[in-house]
Scaffold this active site. Structure first.
Site, PDB file in Angstrom:
ATOM      1  N   GLU A 173       8.562  37.664  29.583  1.00  0.00           N
ATOM      2  CA  GLU A 173       8.418  37.668  31.038  1.00  0.00           C
ATOM      3  C   GLU A 173       7.023  37.232  31.477  1.00  0.00           C
ATOM      4  O   GLU A 173       6.863  36.494  32.456  1.00  0.00           O
ATOM      5  CB  GLU A 173       8.716  39.060  31.602  1.00  0.00           C
ATOM      6  CG  GLU A 173      10.129  39.558  31.384  1.00  0.00           C
ATOM      7  CD  GLU A 173      10.346  40.178  30.015  1.00  0.00           C
ATOM      8  OE1 GLU A 173       9.360  40.306  29.253  1.00  0.00           O
ATOM      9  OE2 GLU A 173      11.490  40.538  29.691  1.00  0.00           O
ATOM     10  N   HIS A 209     -22.004  34.522  33.739  1.00  0.00           N
ATOM     11  CA  HIS A 209     -21.770  34.420  32.304  1.00  0.00           C
ATOM     12  C   HIS A 209     -22.349  33.121  31.747  1.00  0.00           C
ATOM     13  O   HIS A 209     -21.653  32.113  31.669  1.00  0.00           O
ATOM     14  CB  HIS A 209     -20.262  34.480  32.036  1.00  0.00           C
ATOM     15  CG  HIS A 209     -19.610  35.737  32.531  1.00  0.00           C
ATOM     16  ND1 HIS A 209     -19.381  35.980  33.868  1.00  0.00           N
ATOM     17  CD2 HIS A 209     -19.160  36.835  31.871  1.00  0.00           C
ATOM     18  CE1 HIS A 209     -18.804  37.175  34.009  1.00  0.00           C
ATOM     19  NE2 HIS A 209     -18.661  37.706  32.825  1.00  0.00           N
ATOM     20  N   HIS A 255     -23.254  37.170  27.037  1.00  0.00           N
ATOM     21  CA  HIS A 255     -21.915  36.971  27.601  1.00  0.00           C
ATOM     22  C   HIS A 255     -21.885  37.107  29.120  1.00  0.00           C
ATOM     23  O   HIS A 255     -21.551  36.161  29.823  1.00  0.00           O
ATOM     24  CB  HIS A 255     -20.924  37.964  26.978  1.00  0.00           C
ATOM     25  CG  HIS A 255     -19.608  38.005  27.684  1.00  0.00           C
ATOM     26  ND1 HIS A 255     -18.600  37.109  27.400  1.00  0.00           N
ATOM     27  CD2 HIS A 255     -19.132  38.804  28.677  1.00  0.00           C
ATOM     28  CE1 HIS A 255     -17.569  37.356  28.191  1.00  0.00           C
ATOM     29  NE2 HIS A 255     -17.863  38.381  28.970  1.00  0.00           N
ATOM     30  N   HIS A 301      15.533  51.124  33.030  1.00  0.00           N
ATOM     31  CA  HIS A 301      15.908  49.816  33.566  1.00  0.00           C
ATOM     32  C   HIS A 301      16.118  49.832  35.081  1.00  0.00           C
ATOM     33  O   HIS A 301      16.436  48.806  35.658  1.00  0.00           O
ATOM     34  CB  HIS A 301      17.180  49.305  32.873  1.00  0.00           C
ATOM     35  CG  HIS A 301      16.935  48.821  31.486  1.00  0.00           C
ATOM     36  ND1 HIS A 301      16.326  49.595  30.523  1.00  0.00           N
ATOM     37  CD2 HIS A 301      17.184  47.616  30.885  1.00  0.00           C
ATOM     38  CE1 HIS A 301      16.236  48.904  29.391  1.00  0.00           C
ATOM     39  NE2 HIS A 301      16.736  47.705  29.589  1.00  0.00           N
TER      40      HIS A 301
END
Lengths: 683, 683
Positions: free
Chosen positions: B420, B43, B276, B482
């Protein structure tokens, strides 16, 4: 009903019901307390606080017919804070869906229709499964996108509805909310209205412990219409007016920021984390009912006048659906296309259009899948394909497709941006809306970024198709951060997720066919690198999960090589080496593109492909985890990869035909030594 | 050097180097082109565009000593857009780290120090492994938090540095950027300076395809100091001044928005996606070198005057470190504490302080771990514990700890919020900073939300400890959304991640000891529900991964039950049932808290625990995926869970002592029938 004042203690208590709406709201609050209390588990506080909003939505705003929960042109409602499920169940019950008071009383019990968090396909009227925070918002973006696409494709006379979603602090703290909201703002999804339940409370306590965002500023930065409603949680007319203002903004999604008071007006519990995830306690429930003017000794109490109110709502909904039915019957669009959209089945000609690849050619399976998609796109009117900024790389670039945008709402090409998690959640929403076949592409290693959505797709049986390309260390130079190792095992472990890793272009075509015809989600695991088209794969029974690709010519096989994906070619070459080695070993090569498919076959077929008496070596450039189910030895990878050209990495880490042959010979030798007993006992 | 004008074509071309800085920048640009060109992969574009920023950072801003890359008080630099790795490698080479020109020439080749994306512990000077987008920003928040905590704890005379991070569009589109930036804003991490490389280009093309965020507005909404630098990518003094202004803002993190032009000034490539992810091509590289005033035929060209410049920088760095060393030698803090921080080893008394639990007691392992942490926290000065809004629930609530904040920077309790993914990335940053033992808690099912960080923790050998509680369907009413099912298998498949699921409180204590003493990451998988303290677990050899918990009293065992976590108690009760059944079956019960630990044992120990001649039944309330490695049959769960009280779900889905006993008897019968051969062949 009066507004909550600055502190709970000062708030005026509603002594009697000034009108039917107020009674209905308090009845909802009553059940919001009773459900968790009876279950001795659940989340009463948010359900109580949002009872007025839910009542306004279900009695004044949402268009639905409880007699037909699958009416395509219904408004969609998503409770992103799924823990407040008792609120949704109460509303569905009042609204007249097939959900009885007995069902409400069985809240959170075995076999009930009212599980802890709302589950689509389990409870009528539940649009998407929510609970894992942020997912519902992402799904809602998908629902709104589906509506806009279908409205453009099929016409506003048959598709013309809205998506409403309630989000909590938790939803908006999750990163997926950024991705989903940013995408919705970019796409200008004006039919999406979100209400943010700004209650200042999370499980740990005050949101101030962890959270200082200027939420309105943040959403304005995404290009949303934002209105700060302030203390309006109990103002029914105010809520209705705000929702209607948001609905009138059609060029941008809308966020209404509603300050609410969790648990209001429960004494000692209002505005506390204690009201979030636990029943309030018998005494507090009774006292709160007294405050609300409800009969304190009654539980799950619904007076007839409230039932009457909702009977009227249902009648309006039924009339709306009837009007739609008559519009549909005079609709001048293509009925076959309509059916294809809503049945999820392709138009005739799909199978015939699948490309056939000739041995001798060589192309990456990510290239093959693009050929398959392009060839069959005309038979898939609901196809909406996109990628998390890897459109060309992952084979989801459709030929001649417009980019999906507000200006081109019928565009089939979605640029999800570098937002894998939102992509997965939006795809789930698209699929669960109906009418759409969502296909998404990213690198396999980044399946980790959208993993929570794969689980929900499997649980919801949402028919989404993920193209996970660059599927092994064979991708080469990008190195270990980009090379999947544990991902095959980790997807195979998800119940209900179809995982297919085709060996070549022809298996890819069959895999695409399976994905299109399967009822649930599919993960196609595809190579970056070119792979030879193998002899014997044209029309291969990929639906069987595994099949005999090649048997020795002159003698029965004495050993089986099992390969998947790019390693099948190695097995074929190793078979040649083994045949000409001294001593010669006659081996079978089994291609095993899908574990879940193979596991579903009859034992007789399984034994035919993998005869119990033969030793088996599996070859897969991935973690060997789990392969003991099918193989006596595995040539796998118990480490992360490395950065170098793909063929170098493959060779250095042991994936050559020679290495496969050597390993097979060693297994054969061990097998002979131990008189043909499986290897676990001999290791 | 002049500024790029509005369109590439109009931009003035730098004909000659007006000064040494400009020459250095162009030398960096040259290598940024040469590395990918030689590797035929990589890159170049971003590395070229950010060469001036990198030069300013490494020559004027960052404080480091290349002779000691592990100097605790160095500034930390993170390239969150890790794909631009050639830029970082070039800077580390110039700066004088142990990274030669030959290393640069081996960019992206097998065994080189210059892999495709930067890897910590692999290349000197690389602070964190980046590439998966957004992770570096999350790590940087952790690095900055580590600095603030340690500065408060150990004193500014020995800890006083900054964290700099460069982010791309991709980083900021990812959801983790929301979580990390929101948390950094909330915490007021003033020593964190981020530069956003606003180049308007992603892999798919213009960012306008997918991205309309008002990034400055968004970061202001997080409480950051934001400065829009505009077209300043080539203005060295301007960049330095902007960085210094950001550094002067100490109460908030800073974001500098820098408009850059990817690939500038490569003809035909500037401002295009083509710059890129691919080399520019030989001819374009030469032409660009001509434009930059570099010798076009030279590759990896570094003139002596540029080397001299960086020798001067290194000398300043060495002097700074020497000054720090002398401050440290006169530092009046506790040397033992200093050592404990930086060695990652506990103070004396850790083992003795571990709680001992007596059989007969009953407590959830999430409660047991809290007891362990509280008892040993005094021996762990680097302990920084937090949760994603489940502080009490997951056992990470420290006794008597202050909440981490700008006002209490020494607080050991972090409220990560419902974030999280950021928690995982911040923990990785904390661990890789050194001096900190990060402990984080969330529900096991939400390990999916932070999974990308677990992989990077394992790859980086970052010593983080995750408490994943509510570890099975045994959590009950919250239901399938859950209830983890596939999560144990999916974590066990990650190379280098230690996974421990203790059977009771005593095994939990040993698991905590292992986590604290292990060099890499640990996942502790803990129950929500109370579990009896079992006879024989006190001081159990959890470090062995599996051990014989109980053998029959009067006769040798004929079958082995293998359990983990909450299912070990079922195995013990089943053993009783089997002993008293007719015919009686004498079984061994093996507790197997850690697969990876057991796999690392010598074969002799493995065979001692699991004698090859005995049939084995594994019992785990989770996907059976992978258990064929150790067992002939598995009582597992090939579906999602259900909402009901935990003991009901367990019983309904087959996890009772009776069901274990029945299954064992069936295995025994099959075993007898087939003359003692393993079950795969008999299924």
């Amino acid at each position: 009903m009066s507004e909550p004042a600055a502190t709970p203690a000062e708030r005026p208590r509603p002594a009697s019901h000034q009108n039917l709406d107020e009674l209905a709201v308090n009845v909802i609050r009553g059940i919001a307390m009773d459900g968790p209390q009876r279950a001795n588990s659940g989340h009463p506080g948010t359900a109580m606080a949002l009872a007025p909003l839910a009542h306004v939505l279900f009695s004044r705003i949402l268009r639905y017919d409880p007699a037909d929960p699958s009416w395509p042109d219904r408004d969609r409602f998503v409770l992103s804070c799924g823990h407040a499920s008792i609120l949704l169940y109460t509303m569905l019950h009042l609204a007249g869906y097939d959900l009885s008071l007995e069902d409400l009383k069985a809240f959170r019990q075995w076999g009930s229709k009212t599980p802890g968090h709302p589950e689509v396909r389990h409870t009528p009227g539940v649009e998407v499964t929510t609970g894992p925070l942020g997912q519902g918002l992402g799904n809602a973006v998908g629902l709104a996108l589906a509506e806009r696409f279908l409205r453009s494709r099929l016409g506003p006379e048959v598709v013309d509805h809205r998506t409403f979603v309630i989000c909590s602090d938790g939803d908006l703290m999750e990163g997926i909310s950024h991705e989903a909201a940013s995408l919705a703002g970019h796409l200008g999804l004006g039919r999406l209205v979100a209400v943010y339940d700004d209650n200042h409370i999370t499980i740990d306590g005050s949101t101030s412990l962890a959270y200082s965002d200027d939420v309105p500023g943040r959403f304005r930065a995404y290009g949303w219409h934002v209105e700060e409603l302030g203390e309006m949680a109990n103002d029914l007319d105010g809520l209705e007016a705000a929702l209607r203002r948001a609905m009138a903004v059609e060029d941008r999604p809308s966020l209404l920021v509603l300050r609410s008071h969790i648990g209001w007006p429960a004494p000692g519990k209002t505005d506390t984390a204690a009201a979030h995830g636990s029943p309030l306690g018998e005494e507090v429930v009774k006292e709160t009912k007294r405050i609300l003017g409800l009969p304190p000794e009654e539980t799950f109490w619904v007076p007839e006048e409230v039932r009457d109110l909702y009977r009227g709502v249902a009648a309006r909904g039924a009339a709306a659906r009837e009007a739609w039915c008559s519009r549909l019957s005079s609709w001048r669009g293509d009925r076959q296309v309509w059916e294809a959209h809503w049945s999820g089945q392709p138009l005739p000609g799909f199978a015939e259009a699948l490309p056939r690849f000739e041995p001798g050619a060589s192309l990456a399976t990510r290239r093959a899948i693009k050929a398959c998609v392009d060839a069959t796109a005309p038979m898939l009117p609901g196809l909406l394909a996109g990628s998390a900024d890897l459109t060309e790389n992952t084979g989801v670039e459709l030929a001649d497709a417009e980019t999906q945008s507000a200006a081109t709402p019928g565009g089939r090409q979605v640029h999800y941006g570098i937002r894998e998690h939102a992509m997965g959640a939006v795809m789930n929403g698209l699929a669960l809306h109906g009418g759409i076949l969502p296909v998404g592409g990213t690198f396999f290693v980044f399946s980790d970024y959208l993993r929570p959505t794969l689980r929900l797709a499997a649980m919801s049986r949402a028919k989404v198709v993920h193209f996970f390309t660059h599927d092994s260390i064979g991708l080469g130079e990008d190195g270990p951060t980009h090379q999947p190792v544990e991902h095959l095992a980790s997807l195979r472990a998800i119940p209900g997720l179809q995982v297919v890793r085709p060996a070549d272009a022809n298996e890819t075509a069959q895999a695409w066919r399976l994905a299109v015809h399967s009822p649930g989600p599919t993960a196609l695991v595809l190579s970056r690198q070119a792979l030879p088209v193998l002899p014997g794969t044209l029309g291969a029974p990929v639906e069987r999960g595994a099949y005999v690709l090649q048997d020795p010519k002159d003698s029965p096989p004495v050993l089986v090589l099992i390969g998947t994906g790019s390693e099948v070619q190695l097995c074929l070459r190793a078979a040649e080496l083994l045949a000409s080695a001294e001593p010669s070993l006659a081996v079978r090569v089994v291609s095993m593109p899908s574990w879940d498919r193979f596991a579903a076959q009859e034992p007789a077929y399984q034994a035919e492909v993998l005869p119990p008496e033969l030793p088996r070596l599996a070859v897969e450039a991935a973690s060997p985890f789990g392969w003991e189910r099918y193989a006596d030895d595995v040539l796998g990878l118990d480490r992360f990869g490395a950065s170098a050209p793909g063929e170098v990495v493959m060779a250095r880490l042991g994936f050559t035909a020679e290495a496969v042959a050597e390993r097979a010979q060693a297994l054969w030798a061990r097998w002979q030594e131990h008189g043909g007993s499986p290897s676990r006992r001999t290791r």
